[in-house]
Motif scaffolding. Structure first.
Motif, short mmCIF file in Angstrom:
data_model
loop_
_atom_site.label_atom_id
_atom_site.label_comp_id
_atom_site.label_asym_id
_atom_site.label_seq_id
_atom_site.Cartn_x
_atom_site.Cartn_y
_atom_site.Cartn_z
N ILE A 151 0.86 -1.19 0.00
CA ILE A 151 0.00 0.00 0.00
C ILE A 151 0.89 1.24 0.00
CG2 ILE A 151 -1.85 1.21 1.21
CD1 ILE A 151 -2.36 -1.47 2.70
N PRO A 152 0.56 2.25 -0.78
CA PRO A 152 1.34 3.49 -0.73
C PRO A 152 1.46 4.00 0.72
CG PRO A 152 -0.18 3.57 -2.56
CD PRO A 152 -0.52 2.33 -1.79
N LEU A 153 2.68 4.27 1.15
CA LEU A 153 2.95 4.61 2.55
C LEU A 153 3.65 5.95 2.63
CD1 LEU A 153 3.21 3.97 5.62
CD2 LEU A 153 5.30 2.70 5.06
N LEU A 154 3.10 6.82 3.46
CA LEU A 154 3.70 8.12 3.74
C LEU A 154 4.11 8.14 5.21
CD1 LEU A 154 4.37 11.12 3.11
CD2 LEU A 154 1.96 11.64 3.60
N ARG A 155 5.41 8.22 5.45
CA ARG A 155 5.92 8.31 6.82
C ARG A 155 6.34 9.76 7.05
NH1 ARG A 155 9.31 2.64 6.41
NH2 ARG A 155 9.30 3.20 4.21
N THR A 156 5.62 10.44 7.94
CA THR A 156 5.83 11.88 8.08
C THR A 156 5.68 12.33 9.53
OG1 THR A 156 5.02 14.06 7.39
CG2 THR A 156 3.38 12.31 7.54
N ALA A 157 6.43 13.36 9.89
CA ALA A 157 6.30 13.96 11.21
C ALA A 157 5.26 15.07 11.22
CB ALA A 157 7.65 14.51 11.67
N ASP A 158 4.75 15.45 10.04
CA ASP A 158 3.75 16.51 9.96
C ASP A 158 2.82 16.23 8.78
OD1 ASP A 158 2.21 18.77 10.05
OD2 ASP A 158 3.82 20.17 9.53
#
Length: 314
Positions: A62-69
């Motif tokens: 699955i498209p994954l976005l790992r972000t602090a904001d």
């Protein structure tokens, strides 16, 4: 599922959202984006490790976005945003991004126990019943309109970890129901009674302090409400000498007082622990560096006798 599938954005980080994410992947809906916290160091080698939610996304492609904001990121078009144990404050423009809005699964019967640790504080407060709430995301924490709720009892010896897992599993079918209602236009939103709101503040090490001068029932609830993390740790003492260190896992109470004068925290002849009101009945312990075990098993190899006492470690 007879209705057309929805395109979903799933924002989460902790274990609490895993059953729901897995249920969504089995449904006819499409998870077009997973958003989670950045990988963090974990384990003895402090290796960068994905969150539990990130791991599921990676395993399933699955498209994954790992972000602090998340608020600074560009998100794909979607019908609904599902948020569970994400760990970031989401701005209003993001909550409005999906066509049918954003919903959140919270592990309490709102408006009770808004905040970071509803499972822990429900046990500590002596609640006999809990459940899940699915709400609209709102600017004020956990204050959005209620779309669905569930209710069930809390076991007399249930720990926070066990209750957390039951709530997590219970949340999955509840979320699927809400998505059906949003898709069909039959969802009903009920405003919370904000005057009845209570706060489930963040758990800290100080939260684990055991006050044996308190009633035994309160001490027992705190022990169960703090396990497995961060855990109520104690030293088993004999005349200022430390015998062992333990995390108390499970305890109940006996309303009888001690037959003879005893200091709060002192072990009595029957193996219970003296409190100002009643006796603490320790059921299960976890010796330092070992697995949890019944108190009786611990007593086979360690002293637990009248006159010893427990001292809280924070």
């Amino acid at each position: 599922m007879s209705r057309p599938g929805l395109d979903l954005i799933f924002a989460g980080s902790g274990h609490f959202g895993l059953p729901t994410l897995r249920a969504l992947l089995r449904s006819g809906d499409r998870v077009v984006q997973v958003v989670s916290q950045p990988d963090r160091p974990a384990g003895r080698g402090m290796k960068l490790t994905p969150t539990p939610i990130s791991q599921i996304a990676l395993e399933n492609g699955i498209p994954l976005l790992r972000t602090a904001d998340m608020n600074a990121e560009s998100l794909p078009p979607a019908d609904v945003m599902v948020v569970i144990a994400f760990g970031q404050k989401i701005a209003e423009h993001v909550t409005r991004h999906a066509r049918l809005g954003a919903v959140n699964l919270h592990g309490s019967i709102l408006p009770k126990f808004r905040g970071a640790a509803p499972v822990n504080w429900a046990i500590i407060a002596g609640e006999r019943q809990t459940g899940n709430s699915i709400i609209r995301l709102a600017p004020k924490m956990d204050a959005g309109a209620i779309l669905a709720q569930s209710r069930f009892g809390i076991g007399p010896l249930e720990t926070a970890g066990e209750l957390h897992d039951r709530l997590a599993e219970d949340g999955a079918p509840l979320m699927l129901r809400v998505l059906d209602e949003l898709a069909s236009g039959t969802a009903v939103e009920v405003e919370q009674d904000h005057a009845q709101a209570t706060l489930a503040k963040k758990i800290t090490r100080e939260s684990t302090r055991l006050e044996f001068h308190s009633p035994a029932r309160e001490v027992a609830r705190r022990i169960r409400g703090m396990y497995p993390w961060p855990g109520c740790r104690v030293k088993l003492m004999d005349d200022q000498r430390e015998i062992a260190r333990l995390t108390l896992v499970r305890a109940s109470h006996d309303d009888r007082g001690s037959d003879l004068p005893a200091l709060a925290g002192q072990i009595l002849a029957d193996g219970t622990v003296a409190c100002d009101v009643g006796r603490l009945v320790v059921v299960e312990v976890q010796p330092e560096g070992r697995r949890p075990m019944p108190l009786e098993a611990f007593r086979h190899g360690h002293p637990w006798r009248e006159g010893l006492w427990l001292e809280s470690i924070v």
